[in-house]
Design an enzyme around this catalytic site. Structure first.
Site, short mmCIF file in Angstrom:
data_model
loop_
_atom_site.label_atom_id
_atom_site.label_comp_id
_atom_site.label_asym_id
_atom_site.label_seq_id
_atom_site.Cartn_x
_atom_site.Cartn_y
_atom_site.Cartn_z
N ASP A 421 129.77 10.53 -86.99
CA ASP A 421 130.80 9.64 -87.54
C ASP A 421 130.51 9.31 -89.01
O ASP A 421 129.36 9.14 -89.41
CB ASP A 421 130.84 8.35 -86.71
CG ASP A 421 131.91 7.39 -87.17
OD1 ASP A 421 133.09 7.76 -87.10
OD2 ASP A 421 131.57 6.27 -87.58
N GLU A 474 132.42 14.40 -89.17
CA GLU A 474 133.66 13.76 -89.60
C GLU A 474 133.47 13.47 -91.09
O GLU A 474 132.88 12.47 -91.47
CB GLU A 474 133.91 12.46 -88.82
CG GLU A 474 135.27 11.87 -89.14
CD GLU A 474 135.30 10.36 -89.23
OE1 GLU A 474 136.41 9.81 -89.28
OE2 GLU A 474 134.24 9.74 -89.26
#
Length: 741
Positions: A421, A474
């Site tokens: 993330d 990401e």
């Protein structure tokens, strides 16, 4: 309350016979005594336990509120003399330290016999300490935390914690009523690690560490390495050991057989607590694998599973990096779920959040009274977007904590991939920071060199230790080499989320068809950079919350047109170079935004709902997309090879038409044609060449059983002079393969 040892009776009766009163033990140095009682002593084992002194062996125990403490040698029980403040001592006329136990009595209770924690040697080896100091302990979870074990022939739990700035550390637990006074830990030299073996303590014990900072402040902290926690809102760590026996050997035998970027890879993204609200890990294991397998997805991606205190953070504010959330069950229960998915032939990707952590005062923040996991410079420590702390990637022990954590999930829980993330927030020193709120790196740039080195080390370590695992970034910027190997200067990820494709394509389909010709490039631009990285095309949870609307609700037009747009979009997405990811609820065109409280609107599929057939039609399309996708190597075998793709119609902006060919390793093609206008286009000419004798429609998102108008090309279509003429259904995507005549 005394510790209870599994090797000893819980009470004394019959109590060993009393021996003669002991001699007086040498008094403790007042400074040592004060530091010990204040929880600020680095070496309590030097003061407590048994030690040779003139005239024999001195025994000293710290048991606050005890009525009586005795030492038991060869069956003889000798009461120790109270020194006040819970200290008891005495000297026995012995030549050497004997095997001994203690009996401890509180109030009117009978005495309990237990081993003395301060008679044991360190239960952590020098090699472990060396690796911790070097920041290279790739199985850090085996060295730090709470581990049930047998040490020097006695069963108990070893507690270890890294707290280099602390003056003292003690174990506080449910059996001490959260008072750590009786169980101070020893510092293991310059490593910053504190250790204590507690006999008789086993699985299920709730504990924390009581730290004394160098400023004299005392506070309780959860174990950063805890492998199990209490269910929120409770925050204690829990002693645990795994007893799970895996049944996924067949999955592992074939997992690494094909490079993941050359294999089918379609992902169903799931928020476990809300997929079917109220289900535990084991209950999910009875439903989720069957559902995902039926729809044909190759993988699930689980939004963060690691423990987090605030449910509406969806798991992205982690406090227990080594513990699956206790909301849904124990760690072995989570293993059961992963195992069930593997046995159903489904890979498991997990969201991993190394970019930041929350400021909860009982967790990682200022762990030993000073910045430890976070940088000391507040400008670097504060994450302006989320009100959290960032990790100090330049510190070897912190980097080790995170790298080992990535390995831990893959190795201990058989996770097949980590979606990392917020990578962009780690890579840039000025991310979301104003001028003056950051300092350039040593070369004057904005790149965070320490974060870059950490990501390279994490990826290299995971790929080396866990063959077949994939890491996915990401990352939303134009940083070069995210998926390039680390030995050529890249970050080493296996895939990168294609945020540009996601943003552009959703922007395009949100426009009324009459306006789409002005946005045609938004659907074609991704192919300009499609082979610069290995991409995943994500329609994730982030795109269906906070006012962004669910996928079907982004579409213009009436209900029929919105569904048709969704079907056409998904057909285009599944044919486009790159892997696919779809968030739960979007597979059946849920109209409402996702809520972590209620999860997907499953009732839309119920027989009694008047539009259930419409939603089932979209779900059936997703199933068929996955089935046809997996059976068509042209759609995945050369995803990262430019020669596996050719535009057929790239500039038909006025028609809202896109057409391209995909090729497998043997050159066998698949033709994908999308018509994003609401009109039927008859006899539409596409220059496909003469390599294929005839084309057969193998998937059409306008088919009646998907809820479409059933405008199809039922018969094989032969090219003439390299041109094939097709009927294009409205707001639909078709796939055509070489016909078998």
């Amino acid at each position: 309350m005394a510790l209870r040892d599994t090797h000893l009776p819980e009470s004394a009766g019959p109590v060993p016979s009393a021996a003669a009163p002991p001699g007086a033990a040498p008094a403790l140095d007042p400074a040592d005594r004060g530091r010990l009682l204040a929880g600020a002593h680095h070496d309590p084992h030097a003061l407590l336990g048994a030690h040779p002194v003139p005239g024999g062996i001195a025994f000293r125990a710290l048991r606050p509120f005890a009525r009586e403490v005795c030492v038991v040698v060869d069956g003889a029980r000798t009461p120790l003399v109270s020194e006040g403040d819970g200290l008891f001592s005495g000297v026995l006329p012995l030549d050497a330290i004997p095997a001994y136990t203690l009996t401890v009595a509180y109030g009117d209770d009978e005495a309990v016999e237990t081993h003395d924690p301060y008679r044991f040697l360190p239960a952590l080896g020098e090699f472990d300490l060396h690796l911790i100091g070097e920041g290279r302990h790739e199985e850090l979870w085996t060295a730090l935390g709470a581990h049930p074990m047998t040490h020097q022939g006695v069963t108990g739990t070893r507690f270890t914690v890294w707290a280099p700035n602390a003056q003292g550390v003690r174990v506080a637990a449910d059996f001490t009523h959260w008072d750590g006074t009786a169980f101070p830990m020893r510092s293991l030299g310059s490593s910053g690690v504190w250790e204590l073996f507690l006999p008789g303590v086993g699985e299920g014990t709730c504990y924390k560490f009581e730290l004394c900072s160098r400023y004299g402040h005392r506070f309780l902290k959860a174990d950063p390495m805890a492998r199990r926690t209490e269910a929120p809102p409770n925050t204690a760590s829990v002693v645990t050991a795994s007893h799970y026996e895996w049944g996924d050997a067949d999955w592992f035998a074939r997992r690494a057989a094909t490079p993941v970027h050359e294999a089918p890879f379609s992902v169903y993204e799931v928020h476990l607590p809300s997929w079917r609200p109220g289900l535990t890990y084991r209950e999910l294991a009875e439903q989720l694998p069957a559902y995902v397998k039926d729809l044909g997805f190759t993988h699930v991606e689980l939004m963060p599973v690691a423990e987090h205190p605030f449910g509406p953070s969806w798991g992205y504010q982690v406090t227990g990096f080594y513990a699956p959330t206790a909301r849904l069950g124990a760690p072995d229960d989570f293993k059961y779920l992963v195992d069930a998915l593997h046995r159903a032939g489904i890979g498991v990707i997990m969201d991993w959040v190394p970019a930041h952590f929350p400021k909860d005062d009982w967790a990682l923040a200022r762990f030993d009274g000073d910045p430890l996991y976070e940088p000391g410079d507040s400008r670097r420590a504060e994450h302006p977007d989320w009100g959290t702390y960032t990790f100090d990637f330049a510190r070897t022990e912190v980097r080790n904590f995170l790298v080992a954590n990535a390995v831990y999930w893959c190795q201990e829980f058989h996770i097949d991939g980590l979606r990392v993330d917020a990578v962009a927030s780690m890579l840039y020193l000025d991310y979301s920071r104003e001028d003056g709120g950051w300092e350039p790196n040593a070369y004057g740039g904005r790149e965070d060199l320490a974060a870059m080195a950490f990501l390279q080390e994490m990826n290299a370590t995971v790929y080396r230790r866990c063959p077949g695992v994939v890491t996915i970034a990401e990352e939303s910027t134009a940083w070069g080499g995210v998926t390039r190997p680390t030995d050529t200067g890249g970050l080493g990820f296996g895939f990168k989320w294609n945020m540009g494709w996601m943003h552009d394509s959703l922007e395009y389909v949100s426009h009324e068809p009459v306006h789409r010709k002005y946005h045609h490039h938004e659907m074609t631009f991704a192919m300009v950079y499609a082979y610069s990285e290995n991409y995943v095309l994500p329609v994730s949870h982030d795109e269906v919350v906070h006012g962004k609307q669910a996928l079907v609700s982004k579409m213009p037009g009436d209900w029929w047109q919105r569904r048709a747009n969704v079907r056409a979009y998904l057909g285009f997405m599944w044919a486009h170079p790159g892997k696919q990811l779809l968030f739960m609820g979007q597979e059946f065109a849920q109209g409402a935004e996702w809520s972590e409280k209620t999860g997907p609107e499953w009732w839309l599929l119920d027989d009694g709902y008047h539009s259930a057939g419409d939603h089932r039609g979209v779900r059936d399309l997703v199933r068929d997309l996955n089935t046809r996708y997996r059976a068509t190597p042209a759609l995945w075998q050369r995803d990262t090879d430019p020669s596996g793709f050719r535009w057929v119609a790239v500039d038909a902006a006025d028609d809202n038409v896109f057409a391209f060919l995909r090729y497998d390793a043997g050159g066998r093609p698949l033709l994908a044609v999308s018509n994003f206008s609401p009109v039927v286009r008859h006899d539409y000419a596409l220059g496909v060449g003469d390599d294929v004798v005839a084309w057969q429609e193998v998937l059409n998102t306008d088919a009646a059983h998907y809820g479409g108008g059933d405008v199809t090309n039922p018969d094989p279509v032969k090219p003439e002079d390299g041109t094939v003429r097709l009927t294009l259904p409205p707001l639909a995507t078709m796939w055509l393969a070489p016909a078998v005549l």
